[in-house]
Design an enzyme around this catalytic site. Structure first.
Site, PDB file in Angstrom:
ATOM      1  N   HIS A 151       1.847   1.022 -13.321  1.00 44.75           N
ATOM      2  CA  HIS A 151       2.561  -0.222 -13.635  1.00 44.75           C
ATOM      3  C   HIS A 151       4.063   0.046 -13.553  1.00 44.75           C
ATOM      4  O   HIS A 151       4.546   1.065 -14.063  1.00 44.75           O
ATOM      5  CB  HIS A 151       2.172  -0.691 -15.049  1.00 44.75           C
TER       6      HIS A 151
ATOM      7  N   GLY B 202       0.781  -1.231   0.000  1.00 44.70           N
ATOM      8  CA  GLY B 202       0.000   0.000   0.000  1.00 44.70           C
ATOM      9  C   GLY B 202       0.814   1.284   0.000  1.00 44.70           C
ATOM     10  O   GLY B 202       0.300   2.345   0.347  1.00 44.70           O
TER      11      GLY B 202
ATOM     12  N   ASN C  65       1.727   3.047  -2.495  1.00 39.99           N
ATOM     13  CA  ASN C  65       1.143   4.044  -3.407  1.00 39.99           C
ATOM     14  C   ASN C  65      -0.101   4.690  -2.812  1.00 39.99           C
ATOM     15  O   ASN C  65      -0.312   5.891  -2.956  1.00 39.99           O
ATOM     16  CB  ASN C  65       0.840   3.409  -4.770  1.00 39.99           C
TER      17      ASN C  65
HETATM   18  C1  GAR Z   1       3.699  -1.036  -7.356  1.00 33.90           C
HETATM   19  O1  GAR Z   1       5.058  -1.042  -7.678  1.00 33.90           O
HETATM   20  C2  GAR Z   1       2.867  -1.092  -8.612  1.00 33.90           C
HETATM   21  O2  GAR Z   1       3.456  -0.458  -9.710  1.00 33.90           O
HETATM   22  C3  GAR Z   1       2.770  -2.571  -8.848  1.00 33.90           C
HETATM   23  O3  GAR Z   1       2.589  -3.117  -7.564  1.00 33.90           O
HETATM   24  C4  GAR Z   1       3.303  -2.316  -6.636  1.00 33.90           C
HETATM   25  C5  GAR Z   1       2.416  -2.059  -5.440  1.00 33.90           C
HETATM   26  O4  GAR Z   1       3.139  -1.461  -4.410  1.00 33.90           O
HETATM   27  N1  GAR Z   1       1.685  -2.891  -9.715  1.00 33.90           N
HETATM   28  C6  GAR Z   1       1.748  -3.870 -10.611  1.00 33.90           C
HETATM   29  O5  GAR Z   1       2.708  -4.588 -10.756  1.00 33.90           O
HETATM   30  C7  GAR Z   1       0.506  -4.005 -11.457  1.00 33.90           C
HETATM   31  N2  GAR Z   1       0.743  -4.900 -12.546  1.00 33.90           N
HETATM   32  P1  GAR Z   1       2.385  -0.840  -3.166  1.00 33.90           P
HETATM   33  O6  GAR Z   1       1.416  -1.897  -2.659  1.00 33.90           O
HETATM   34  O7  GAR Z   1       3.476  -0.558  -2.185  1.00 33.90           O
HETATM   35  O8  GAR Z   1       1.674   0.391  -3.652  1.00 33.90           O
END
Ligand code: GAR
Length: 206
Positions: free
Chosen positions: A114, A16, A18
């Site tokens: 992404h 989480g 982001n």
């Molecule tokens: C992020 O790096 C996002 O870009 C990636 O998952 C991570 C989530 O991090 N998304 C993907 O790979 C979608 N295909 P977070 O839970 O710390 O935000």
């Protein structure tokens, strides 16, 4: 809380960071959105804890295994998003592929981040795939979601250099730094400006 801000739902499967970056930008007054709902397919997603700590009005775990099929699960998610009055669906590390029916319920209203410079390295491991391929520059992409995985119109990209001594951990750290700058900034643009389409090219203007 009732206000005139754009109401968004954040869907997340992971820790989480982001979501946290979006909430921090809101607090700083640089991202004028109202996160009404945080939804996860995983009970132990860090995103749910962050959402509870931030007192997001609706924090929801829906378990895909308790639904008959993907269509039923996606329909339940879409119903929750609509009930919470959300105008935008923001995918922040949501690791499930969305059904066409879900995408059709929110046309041009689903946005994803992404961890690669699309169209390179689509799929679930954008960071690992870039490292294994040996590219020297990667980055993150914010795009609208359509029916094809990681193929919707690109809204913005930010580059991240790959160093010779990078491993997955060090690259992921810098990827997250880039994502945390880019995502809140583009969300702010999305809710305040206009999208102009020309085929699959999209500009944010105004
Ligand atoms: C992020 O790096 C996002 O870009 C990636 O998952 C991570 C989530 O991090 N998304 C993907 O790979 C979608 N295909 P977070 O839970 O710390 O935000």
């Amino acid at each position: 809380m009732s206000n005139n801000l754009s109401k968004i739902a954040v869907l997340a499967s992971g820790k989480g960071s982001n979501l946290d970056a979006i909430l921090t930008a809101i607090k700083k007054g640089v991202c004028p959105v109202d996160v009404r709902l945080v939804l996860s397919d995983l009970a132990d997603a860090g995103a749910l804890r962050i959402a509870r700590d931030a007192h997001i009005p609706h924090v929801l775990h829906l378990d895909p295994k308790t639904y008959e099929n993907r269509a039923c699960f996606d329909a339940a998610c879409a119903d929750a998003i609509e009930s919470a009055g959300c105008h935008w669906v923001v995918l922040a590390g949501y690791m499930r592929i969305l059904s066409n029916a879900f995408v059709a319920r929110f046309p041009q209203r689903i946005v994803n981040i992404h961890p690669s410079l699309l169209p390179a390295f689509v799929g679930g491991d954008g960071v690992g795939d870039a490292l294994r391929y040996g590219v020297k520059i990667t980055g993150c992409t914010v795009h609208l979601v359509n029916e094809v995985l990681d193929c919707g119109p690109i809204l913005a990209q930010k580059t991240v250099a790959i160093h010779d001594d990078d491993d997955r951990y060090s690259l992921l750290q810098r990827m997250h730094e880039a994502e945390h700058q880019l995502y809140p900034q583009i969300l702010a643009d999305l809710v305040q400006k206009t999208l102009v389409f020309n085929g699959r090219t999209v500009k944010i203007t105004g």
